[in-house]
Write an enzyme that holds these catalytic residues in place. Structure first.
Site, mmCIF file in Angstrom:
data_model
loop_
_atom_site.group_PDB
_atom_site.id
_atom_site.type_symbol
_atom_site.label_atom_id
_atom_site.label_comp_id
_atom_site.label_asym_id
_atom_site.label_seq_id
_atom_site.Cartn_x
_atom_site.Cartn_y
_atom_site.Cartn_z
ATOM 1 C CB CYS A 1 64.936 69.766 216.962
ATOM 2 S SG CYS A 1 65.347 71.031 217.941
ATOM 3 C CD GLU B 1 72.020 70.030 221.350
ATOM 4 O OE1 GLU B 1 70.601 69.989 221.192
ATOM 5 O OE2 GLU B 1 72.404 70.554 222.139
HETATM 6 P P1 NDP Z 1 70.808 68.424 207.876
HETATM 7 O O1 NDP Z 1 71.545 67.363 208.618
HETATM 8 O O2 NDP Z 1 70.490 68.235 206.496
HETATM 9 O O3 NDP Z 1 72.114 69.723 207.786
HETATM 10 C C1 NDP Z 1 72.535 70.279 208.849
HETATM 11 C C2 NDP Z 1 73.759 71.022 208.399
HETATM 12 O O4 NDP Z 1 74.872 70.152 208.158
HETATM 13 C C3 NDP Z 1 73.538 72.063 207.245
HETATM 14 O O5 NDP Z 1 74.352 73.047 207.443
HETATM 15 C C4 NDP Z 1 74.082 70.945 206.131
HETATM 16 O O6 NDP Z 1 74.371 71.731 205.020
HETATM 17 C C5 NDP Z 1 75.279 70.279 206.923
HETATM 18 N N1 NDP Z 1 75.873 69.189 206.135
HETATM 19 C C6 NDP Z 1 75.270 68.386 205.220
HETATM 20 N N2 NDP Z 1 76.096 67.232 204.800
HETATM 21 C C7 NDP Z 1 77.307 67.508 205.701
HETATM 22 C C8 NDP Z 1 78.359 66.685 206.007
HETATM 23 N N3 NDP Z 1 78.686 65.428 205.349
HETATM 24 N N4 NDP Z 1 79.096 66.973 206.998
HETATM 25 C C9 NDP Z 1 78.866 68.122 207.586
HETATM 26 N N5 NDP Z 1 77.916 68.924 207.371
HETATM 27 C C10 NDP Z 1 77.129 68.768 206.513
HETATM 28 O O7 NDP Z 1 69.871 69.181 208.709
HETATM 29 P P2 NDP Z 1 68.749 70.287 208.254
HETATM 30 O O8 NDP Z 1 69.581 71.650 207.892
HETATM 31 O O9 NDP Z 1 67.791 69.516 207.192
HETATM 32 O O10 NDP Z 1 67.824 70.567 209.304
HETATM 33 C C11 NDP Z 1 66.890 69.957 210.206
HETATM 34 C C12 NDP Z 1 67.585 68.565 210.958
HETATM 35 O O11 NDP Z 1 68.065 69.438 212.117
HETATM 36 C C13 NDP Z 1 66.229 68.134 211.521
HETATM 37 O O12 NDP Z 1 66.367 66.696 211.855
HETATM 38 C C14 NDP Z 1 65.962 68.600 213.187
HETATM 39 O O13 NDP Z 1 65.156 67.712 213.916
HETATM 40 C C15 NDP Z 1 67.579 68.855 213.354
HETATM 41 N N6 NDP Z 1 67.506 69.842 214.268
HETATM 42 C C16 NDP Z 1 67.707 69.522 215.679
HETATM 43 C C17 NDP Z 1 67.892 70.447 216.864
HETATM 44 C C18 NDP Z 1 68.285 70.047 218.050
HETATM 45 O O14 NDP Z 1 68.767 70.998 218.966
HETATM 46 N N7 NDP Z 1 68.516 68.741 218.441
HETATM 47 C C19 NDP Z 1 67.505 71.871 216.588
HETATM 48 C C20 NDP Z 1 67.084 72.227 215.104
HETATM 49 C C21 NDP Z 1 67.161 71.143 214.133
HETATM 50 P P3 NDP Z 1 73.546 72.245 203.886
HETATM 51 O O15 NDP Z 1 72.140 72.150 204.338
HETATM 52 O O16 NDP Z 1 73.809 73.806 203.733
HETATM 53 O O17 NDP Z 1 74.025 71.305 202.612
#
Ligand code: NDP
Length: 492
Positions: free
Chosen positions: A255, A221
């Site tokens: 999102c 997502e």
């Molecule tokens: P990120 O992609 O930066 O992070 C998402 C999660 O992935 C965090 O827990 C992060 O850890 C973790 N992560 C980071 N690097 C890796 C990796 N290499 N492998 C696995 N996990 C990893 O997103 P954000 O937290 O900045 O959230 C915002 C984004 O989420 C926006 O693009 C938004 O549109 C999307 N989103 C989509 C939704 C949907 O339903 N389609 C709903 C809500 C948000 P950490 O941050 O702790 O380093």
């Protein structure tokens, strides 16, 4: 602070996943109704923790308390109730009819069984709702969940995890692994059976690549660049506050936030003037909160600067607010089509409005984005909207509303293109958290089936007879073979 807010090292992830698998074996054997009983206890513990969860959500994300209640807490009351009722129903074995001429005395059933250990990685913007919409159905289905929350909201994650323990969920079934991206990566690469990831497109790509190494299925997502289309016959008294809410709720860190508006010319002046005036009334702090991270704050500033550099006009807002990481809700017009606010996810309280000549042009522009999560049409013509909804390239279309269906557990939430292919909510999400297992019981007792050895010439004759009957009817195939083939056709 919750005792569960403990960072773990990458090297500990594999052991946590092994513990989860152990716990899952026993949990999966329980009756679905028994698992639902445990979840009722969790729901009660969740309700008891309401104030604490809302406080922590507002504190860690910077969103107004009203949004923490309405966007993060309240939707889950429905969510628990929906899944407690639906999961046992969806897991009832389904009897499947088999043609008794082809397959005499055979009985087939399909059962949805858990995948095993589900890895869940979540972002910070809705730190309660987003995890729960996977954790609750995944556990009810009989899985264990290893959850890597965002490091930005660790206390919320701890409180949510605590409610499962307090509610009586057996140990090991929900494991929270706190850490940064490297911990998320380690979870994806561990011995998990399915990955559910919500986050940005760039991280989503890394997750898919890592999961592919072990051939682990993945549900993604990702981000969005939602369009709102406002047509000449729209009820502006509703469209203006509706579009403003869609664009600025959660300070735009949604999102499915409205990040582009296309309005038809006839109504454009009235709509834009109205949206600008309405936006100016929104109160910083109580209506539109702060941005959650410094990184996000910088992105928002950069997108607005880029739009202005390319000729865009700031009609309201356009600059940081008074509080820390606050950015005034912003409406832009006359923005170049290749400006970042039109092409990249902004994830902030900024919305460009473009005037278009026709509804068709608006739909074309909406479909130009690299994302396709949701869209909204604002119009009095319901029949026309339904037709246009069919050609909008996205997972959810709302008419005269925007994207609130993400909080409705019975409706699928999904996207296309850069928004990913994952599904949350509804039975379609449950199908991703389980796999169908077929059970075939044969009571025939005959010594052999027609398709067993030895093949001889009868198998071929039977095949040809069946094709003849299908193509021309039974009269063309005389004798026993014809009679058999006709009965077979009748039972089709
Ligand atoms: P990120 O992609 O930066 O992070 C998402 C999660 O992935 C965090 O827990 C992060 O850890 C973790 N992560 C980071 N690097 C890796 C990796 N290499 N492998 C696995 N996990 C990893 O997103 P954000 O937290 O900045 O959230 C915002 C984004 O989420 C926006 O693009 C938004 O549109 C999307 N989103 C989509 C939704 C949907 O339903 N389609 C709903 C809500 C948000 P950490 O941050 O702790 O380093």
């Amino acid at each position: 602070m919750s005792k569960r807010v403990v960072q773990i090292g990458v090297q500990e992830v594999a052991a946590r996943v092994r513990e989860a698998r152990e716990a899952e074996r026993e949990w999966a054997r329980r009756a679905a109704s028994e698992r639902a009983g445990v979840m009722r206890g969790v729901r009660a513990a969740f309700l008891d923790a309401a104030e604490a969860i809302v406080d922590a959500t507002a504190r860690e994300t910077g969103k107004p308390r009203a949004e923490a209640w309405l966007g993060d807490f309240i939707p889950n009351v429905d969510l628990f109730g929906y899944w407690i009722k639906e999961a046992p129903r969806l897991q009832r074995p389904e009897r499947v009819w088999l043609n008794p001429i082809n397959f005499p005395r055979k009985r087939a059933t399909i059962e949805l069984v858990p995948r095993g250990v589900v890895a869940l990685i979540t972002p910070w913007n809705y730190p309660v709702s987003i995890p729960l919409r996977t954790i609750v159905p995944a556990l009810l289905a009989g899985n264990a969940v290893v959850w890597k929350p965002s490091e930005v909201a660790p206390e919320v994650a701890g409180l949510v995890a605590d409610t499962f323990e307090k509610g009586g969920l057996p140990r090991g079934l929900l494991t929270t692994v706190m850490g940064e991206g490297d911990v998320g990566d380690a979870v994806v690469r561990a011995e998990v059976d399915h990955v559910v990831f919500t986050g940005g497109l760039a991280t989503g790509r890394l997750v898919v690549r890592a999961a592919a190494e072990r051939m682990t299925s993945c549900s993604l997502e990702l981000g969005g660049k939602d369009a709102a289309i406002v047509l000449d016959d729209a009820n502006l008294d509703r469209a203006i506050p509706g579009v403003a809410w869609g664009a600025f709720t959660n300070a735009g860190q949604n999102c499915a936030g409205i990040e582009r508006v296309f309005v038809t010319r006839e109504v454009s002046k009235k709509f834009i003037d109205g949206l600008v005036a309405y936006t100016a009334t929104l109160k910083s702090g109580s209506d539109v909160g702060a941005l959650t991270t410094d990184r996000q704050f910088e992105i928002v500033k950069a997108h607005v600067a880029d739009a202005v550099e390319r000729g865009g006009k700031v009609r309201v807002g356009g600059k940081p607010g008074r509080g820390k990481r606050e950015f005034e809700p912003t409406v832009l017009t006359d923005v170049a089509r290749d400006a970042k606010v039109f092409t990249d996810e902004t994830f902030g309280p900024v919305v460009p409005v473009e005037v278009v000549e026709t509804a068709d042009e608006a739909v074309r522009r909406a479909n130009e984005a690299g994302y396709g999560l949701t869209a909204s049409l604002w119009t009095a013509d319901e029949a026309g909207a339904v037709k246009r909804a069919r050609v909008l390239e996205c997972g959810v279309v709302s008419v005269n509303n925007h994207a609130f269906t993400g909080a409705v557990p019975s409706l699928p939430w999904t996207g296309v293109k850069g928004s990913g292919h994952g599904i949350t909510n509804s039975k379609y999400a449950f199908f991703e958290l389980t796999r169908p297992k077929t059970l075939l019981v044969d009571r025939l007792g005959a010594a052999r089936e027609p398709w067993w050895f030895p093949y001889g010439s009868r198998a071929e004759a039977l095949g040809k007879a069946m094709v003849e009957v299908m193509r021309h009817g039974p009269s063309r195939v005389p004798g026993l073979l014809g009679a058999f083939a006709s009965r077979w056709k009748e039972t089709e």
